[in-house]
Enzyme design. Sequence first.
Site, short mmCIF file in Angstrom:
data_model
loop_
_atom_site.label_atom_id
_atom_site.label_comp_id
_atom_site.label_asym_id
_atom_site.label_seq_id
_atom_site.Cartn_x
_atom_site.Cartn_y
_atom_site.Cartn_z
N ASN A 64 -18.15 -48.12 -71.92
CA ASN A 64 -17.90 -47.18 -73.00
C ASN A 64 -19.12 -46.85 -73.85
OD1 ASN A 64 -16.16 -45.91 -75.26
ND2 ASN A 64 -17.13 -47.64 -76.28
N SER A 108 -16.72 -37.46 -71.40
CA SER A 108 -16.43 -36.60 -72.55
C SER A 108 -16.00 -35.24 -72.05
CB SER A 108 -17.68 -36.45 -73.42
OG SER A 108 -17.51 -35.45 -74.41
N TYR A 113 -26.60 -34.71 -74.14
CA TYR A 113 -25.34 -35.48 -74.16
C TYR A 113 -24.37 -34.92 -73.12
CZ TYR A 113 -20.93 -37.41 -75.91
OH TYR A 113 -19.71 -38.04 -76.02
N ALA A 150 -24.98 -33.13 -70.44
CA ALA A 150 -25.47 -33.39 -69.08
C ALA A 150 -25.22 -34.85 -68.68
CB ALA A 150 -26.95 -33.06 -68.98
N SER A 151 -25.43 -35.77 -69.63
CA SER A 151 -25.22 -37.19 -69.32
C SER A 151 -23.76 -37.47 -69.00
CB SER A 151 -25.69 -38.07 -70.48
OG SER A 151 -24.82 -37.99 -71.61
N LYS A 152 -22.86 -36.82 -69.73
CA LYS A 152 -21.43 -37.06 -69.51
C LYS A 152 -20.93 -36.38 -68.24
CE LYS A 152 -20.78 -39.72 -73.04
NZ LYS A 152 -20.44 -41.15 -72.85
#
Length: 265
Positions: free
Chosen positions: A88, A141, A154, A156-158
């Site tokens: 998480n 997300s 953010y 792109a990471s999710k």
Amino acid sequence: MMRFAGKSVLVTGAGSGIGRATALAFAREGAGVVCADVAQGDVTAAMIEDMGGRAVACAMDAGEDADVARAIALAVDTFGEIDVVHANAGISGGIAGLFDTTAEDWSEILRVNLIGPFLAIRHAAPIMAAAGGGAIVCTASVAGLRSGAGGAAYSASKAGVINLVQTAAQQLSGSGVRVNAVCPGLVETGMTAMVYDHARQSGKEARIGRLNPLRRGGEPEEVAAVVLFLSSAEASYVNGQALAVDGGLSSSHPVTRQDYGRTAI
């Protein structure tokens, strides 16, 4: 319900927000919980112990290989096994646009948000497979589903997390290890505190979450409930999926448009 009686669970980012809500929920249902975080994991562990549960704290950086391996080893050493991992931990990196974010910012956001869940899967899945199975849930997300719900790095990471769980589910075929993602929308946590605080201070609290059909923001406990479902035997045939918990926001993702070189209106 005691769906996790006798089970061993690792929660990263357990010091606050969704991670804390999830750790507490697992403990209420009988699990022994390793509360891992860079800070405040010990506070969550103490909360679990105060309510009569079993917990141990672990200071860790979710994007560091050795730290993740140590947290999983702690779960095995303390509770005898590792049955569930909720990967998480994450950082937002702010809401900077694509051309306002440095390569260093991108690197750090990807390190924590994407490499972190990869490391959790890499270290936990072989142990779970050897024991006959287990469940891994990664926090992605709605920002990873499509544009309009977060900063560029953010988001792109999710998106990477969503593809990671799909890829991992396939590569763990036949192992009994399920890998899924939960995709929260706007939820009141430390990460979104600035949004909520600004809205309250400016008298616009009623506008929080106005873009989703439920017309409100979410609570960490609402996301935790879905994490527990995906980790439980009730979701025994759910694998490689990304489940949105967003009040219906991602059914359309309405967003103000921003022209190149101009401020959104």
